[in-house]
Design a protein around this motif. Structure first.
Motif, PDB file in Angstrom:
ATOM      1  N   SER A   1       8.262  58.404  18.367  1.00  0.00           N
ATOM      2  CA  SER A   1       7.778  58.105  19.715  1.00  0.00           C
ATOM      3  C   SER A   1       8.089  56.668  20.103  1.00  0.00           C
ATOM      4  O   SER A   1       8.478  56.393  21.245  1.00  0.00           O
ATOM      5  CB  SER A   1       6.270  58.357  19.805  1.00  0.00           C
ATOM      6  OG  SER A   1       5.974  59.735  19.759  1.00  0.00           O
ATOM      7  N   LEU A   2       7.933  55.744  19.171  1.00  0.00           N
ATOM      8  CA  LEU A   2       8.211  54.342  19.478  1.00  0.00           C
ATOM      9  C   LEU A   2       9.707  54.104  19.644  1.00  0.00           C
ATOM     10  O   LEU A   2      10.123  53.290  20.471  1.00  0.00           O
ATOM     11  CB  LEU A   2       7.630  53.447  18.381  1.00  0.00           C
ATOM     12  CG  LEU A   2       6.102  53.481  18.264  1.00  0.00           C
ATOM     13  CD1 LEU A   2       5.616  52.537  17.179  1.00  0.00           C
ATOM     14  CD2 LEU A   2       5.441  53.123  19.594  1.00  0.00           C
ATOM     15  N   GLY A   3      10.507  54.837  18.893  1.00  0.00           N
ATOM     16  CA  GLY A   3      11.955  54.723  19.068  1.00  0.00           C
ATOM     17  C   GLY A   3      12.391  55.165  20.446  1.00  0.00           C
ATOM     18  O   GLY A   3      13.352  54.628  21.015  1.00  0.00           O
ATOM     19  N   ASN A   4      11.660  56.121  21.013  1.00  0.00           N
ATOM     20  CA  ASN A   4      12.011  56.645  22.334  1.00  0.00           C
ATOM     21  C   ASN A   4      11.681  55.696  23.474  1.00  0.00           C
ATOM     22  O   ASN A   4      12.123  55.926  24.605  1.00  0.00           O
ATOM     23  CB  ASN A   4      11.282  57.976  22.574  1.00  0.00           C
ATOM     24  CG  ASN A   4      11.819  59.107  21.727  1.00  0.00           C
ATOM     25  OD1 ASN A   4      12.962  59.077  21.285  1.00  0.00           O
ATOM     26  ND2 ASN A   4      10.997  60.113  21.485  1.00  0.00           N
ATOM     27  N   ILE A   5      10.899  54.647  23.228  1.00  0.00           N
ATOM     28  CA  ILE A   5      10.529  53.723  24.305  1.00  0.00           C
ATOM     29  C   ILE A   5      11.193  52.356  24.157  1.00  0.00           C
ATOM     30  O   ILE A   5      10.919  51.449  24.934  1.00  0.00           O
ATOM     31  CB  ILE A   5       8.996  53.548  24.402  1.00  0.00           C
ATOM     32  CG1 ILE A   5       8.439  52.846  23.161  1.00  0.00           C
ATOM     33  CG2 ILE A   5       8.320  54.890  24.633  1.00  0.00           C
ATOM     34  CD1 ILE A   5       6.958  52.487  23.278  1.00  0.00           C
ATOM     35  N   GLN A   6      12.073  52.233  23.198  1.00  0.00           N
ATOM     36  CA  GLN A   6      12.710  50.941  22.936  1.00  0.00           C
ATOM     37  C   GLN A   6      14.001  50.751  23.724  1.00  0.00           C
ATOM     38  O   GLN A   6      14.764  51.686  23.929  1.00  0.00           O
ATOM     39  CB  GLN A   6      13.025  50.800  21.446  1.00  0.00           C
ATOM     40  CG  GLN A   6      11.801  50.620  20.576  1.00  0.00           C
ATOM     41  CD  GLN A   6      12.160  50.479  19.105  1.00  0.00           C
ATOM     42  OE1 GLN A   6      13.247  50.841  18.682  1.00  0.00           O
ATOM     43  NE2 GLN A   6      11.245  49.938  18.324  1.00  0.00           N
ATOM     44  N   GLY A   7      14.216  49.502  24.151  1.00  0.00           N
ATOM     45  CA  GLY A   7      15.516  49.122  24.674  1.00  0.00           C
ATOM     46  C   GLY A   7      16.408  48.717  23.518  1.00  0.00           C
ATOM     47  O   GLY A   7      15.994  48.736  22.351  1.00  0.00           O
ATOM     48  N   SER A   8      17.625  48.328  23.817  1.00  0.00           N
ATOM     49  CA  SER A   8      18.547  47.915  22.752  1.00  0.00           C
ATOM     50  C   SER A   8      18.051  46.682  22.011  1.00  0.00           C
ATOM     51  O   SER A   8      18.462  46.411  20.881  1.00  0.00           O
ATOM     52  CB  SER A   8      19.932  47.645  23.350  1.00  0.00           C
ATOM     53  OG  SER A   8      20.482  48.821  23.908  1.00  0.00           O
ATOM     54  N   ASP A   9      17.153  45.920  22.651  1.00  0.00           N
ATOM     55  CA  ASP A   9      16.607  44.714  22.024  1.00  0.00           C
ATOM     56  C   ASP A   9      15.386  45.001  21.161  1.00  0.00           C
ATOM     57  O   ASP A   9      14.793  44.087  20.584  1.00  0.00           O
ATOM     58  CB  ASP A   9      16.248  43.683  23.092  1.00  0.00           C
ATOM     59  CG  ASP A   9      15.231  44.201  24.116  1.00  0.00           C
ATOM     60  OD1 ASP A   9      14.777  45.352  23.956  1.00  0.00           O
ATOM     61  OD2 ASP A   9      14.911  43.459  25.069  1.00  0.00           O
ATOM     62  N   GLY A  10      14.985  46.285  21.061  1.00  0.00           N
ATOM     63  CA  GLY A  10      13.847  46.641  20.226  1.00  0.00           C
ATOM     64  C   GLY A  10      12.505  46.486  20.902  1.00  0.00           C
ATOM     65  O   GLY A  10      11.470  46.827  20.322  1.00  0.00           O
ATOM     66  N   ARG A  11      12.466  45.965  22.120  1.00  0.00           N
ATOM     67  CA  ARG A  11      11.224  45.820  22.873  1.00  0.00           C
ATOM     68  C   ARG A  11      10.814  47.175  23.471  1.00  0.00           C
ATOM     69  O   ARG A  11      11.643  48.084  23.608  1.00  0.00           O
ATOM     70  CB  ARG A  11      11.394  44.797  23.998  1.00  0.00           C
ATOM     71  CG  ARG A  11      11.871  43.419  23.534  1.00  0.00           C
ATOM     72  CD  ARG A  11      10.784  42.604  22.902  1.00  0.00           C
ATOM     73  NE  ARG A  11       9.782  42.169  23.890  1.00  0.00           N
ATOM     74  CZ  ARG A  11       8.692  41.464  23.559  1.00  0.00           C
ATOM     75  NH1 ARG A  11       8.461  41.137  22.285  1.00  0.00           N
ATOM     76  NH2 ARG A  11       7.832  41.087  24.497  1.00  0.00           N
ATOM     77  N   TYR A  12       9.548  47.304  23.845  1.00  0.00           N
ATOM     78  CA  TYR A  12       9.033  48.549  24.403  1.00  0.00           C
ATOM     79  C   TYR A  12       9.065  48.495  25.927  1.00  0.00           C
ATOM     80  O   TYR A  12       8.480  47.601  26.540  1.00  0.00           O
ATOM     81  CB  TYR A  12       7.596  48.800  23.940  1.00  0.00           C
ATOM     82  CG  TYR A  12       7.434  48.950  22.442  1.00  0.00           C
ATOM     83  CD1 TYR A  12       8.461  49.462  21.655  1.00  0.00           C
ATOM     84  CD2 TYR A  12       6.245  48.600  21.816  1.00  0.00           C
ATOM     85  CE1 TYR A  12       8.308  49.611  20.289  1.00  0.00           C
ATOM     86  CE2 TYR A  12       6.077  48.743  20.447  1.00  0.00           C
ATOM     87  CZ  TYR A  12       7.116  49.247  19.683  1.00  0.00           C
ATOM     88  OH  TYR A  12       6.959  49.389  18.325  1.00  0.00           O
TER      89      TYR A  12
END
Length: 416
Positions: free
Chosen positions: A115-126
């Motif tokens: 779920s957290l992977g699905n909300i990340q940008g390429s920079d790893g932020r949510y």
């Protein structure tokens, strides 16, 4: 387009309340989303939230146009197919610190790594708040299995059982067995990861179609079309597997849990005739135990340039809370992304007179694989689909087509 953008407008109205717009693409979830909004506004009566629904294709056309003109809706759904594009171009508000006043680990405490992977940008932020999560299951027609004298699918089923049952059902009834169409999440992606292959390498920089497990899985999946019991892709161009299944033309297909509640409601004549099983596993995986199901999940997002950003953030915070997620689950809209609330969705099915084993969708989270995505997927997705169809049509051999697919993925970012 002007009309669509006008519908996105919001702000403080003559009644002194802040009016927010919330856009989604699934009419089946409108009531559930409205219930979540109503729960928030009951506590915050100075806020009004209007849920607006449009079609999938129109949704993305409007959202892109509104992003360019900085007139995005206050709240909107974001899909993994698109989030990297919008986040990386600075169009989405960074929500990484949304819950800082409550817990530095709120996200990791309550949402899965997928779920957290699905909300990340390429920079790893949510850039979103997790909304829901899903898996893919095997839907099957019990009457056709009975007619062929075949036991129903169970946790020990393998690819071999899938093909053997399909042949027996076809021989006994003349109906299709497993309907293997050229889809990714509801098709070959599952087989690739069950075999131990991958669509993208772990760093998401290259395709995995030059790896032997991926090649073997693709050859198996594409080869299913050669059997009389499997329709070809020309058939699927006119008739979806779901349509064929619920018109009792085929015995099995892969389905996402997000469609099942509507299917229960829309096909009452099928009551007692069908059920859900976990996906069959690969009998000889190159690595792992042969189990995998593709898991995706939507998120709630907002514009980085929103005029009501602080109020919207408070709404999003509620949507990601246990209360907000529970309301979504109990409405039947989707399986909440919030860990531990899966049963709220399962219990919605108690309203029916017959039992459908939807708990199998939840069981498969134990071996779920995050839906495949990288920043260049909008470029290579169409090319991959085109190449796959050419393999099915015989224009390419499997090896030629997979080579084309690999090249398309590897070079998708060369023009950046």
């Amino acid at each position: 387009m002007a009309l669509g953008l006008t519908a996105c407008s919001s702000g403080t109205s003559m009644d002194g309340k802040t009016h927010l717009t919330f856009q989604i693409w699934d009419v089946a979830q409108r009531d559930g989303m409205q219930q979540v909004c109503d729960a928030y506004t009951a506590k915050n009566p100075d806020v009004v939230i209007e849920v607006q629904v449009t079609s999938w294709s129109e949704y993305w056309t409007k959202l892109e146009a509104s992003a360019i003109s900085n007139q995005m809706p206050d709240i909107f759904w974001m899909h993994t197919n698109e989030i990297l594009k919008y986040a990386d171009y600075g169009k989405l508000a960074d929500l990484t610190d949304l819950y800082d006043d409550e817990s530095k680990t709120y996200y990791t405490d309550h949402f899965s790594e997928t779920s957290l992977g699905n909300i990340q940008g390429s920079d790893g932020r949510y850039y979103g708040v997790p909304k829901d999560k899903d898996t893919v299951g095997l839907v099957y027609n019990k009457e056709m299995f009975d007619a062929a004298g075949v036991d129903y699918p169970n946790e020990e089923w393998t690819w071999d059982d899938l093909t053997e049952a399909s042949q027996k059902i076809y021989d006994a009834t003349g109906k299709y067995g497993y309907m293997a169409y050229g889809d990714d999440q509801l098709g070959y992606w599952n087989f690739v990861y069950q075999k131990g292959g991958c669509i993208l390498t772990e760093d998401k920089e290259r395709g995995g179609f030059d790896q032997q497990p991926t090649i073997d899985a693709m050859k198996f999946y594409i080869g299913l079309q050669s059997y009389d019991w499997c329709p070809d892709q020309n058939y699927f161009a006119e008739t979806s597997p779901g349509t064929a299944f619920f018109s009792e033309q085929g015995a099995m297909f892969f389905e996402g849990n997000w469609n099942v509640l509507n299917e229960m409601k829309n096909y009452p004549e099928m009551a007692g005739k069908w059920d859900v099983a976990v996906l069959p596993k690969c009998p000889d995986p190159a690595s792992g135990d042969g189990r995998a199901t593709i898991s995706n999940g939507l998120c709630y997002a907002t514009s980085a340039a929103g005029k009501n950003l602080e109020i919207v953030k408070d709404v999003l915070k509620f949507m990601g809370s246990e209360e907000g997620q529970r309301i979504q689950g109990e409405s039947g809209a989707a399986i909440p992304a919030y860990e531990g609330l899966e049963e709220t969705w399962v219990k919605v099915f108690d309203q029916f007179d017959y039992v459908l084993d939807v708990g199998k969708f939840v069981d498969m989270f134990d071996y779920a694989v995050q839906s495949v995505n990288n920043a260049h997927r909008p470029v290579w997705k169409t090319q991959v689909t085109d190449a796959l169809l050419k393999i099915y049509a015989g224009t390419y051999t499997v090896d030629e087509g997979l080579s084309v697919i690999q090249e398309a993925i590897n070079t998708a970012g060369d023009d950046d």
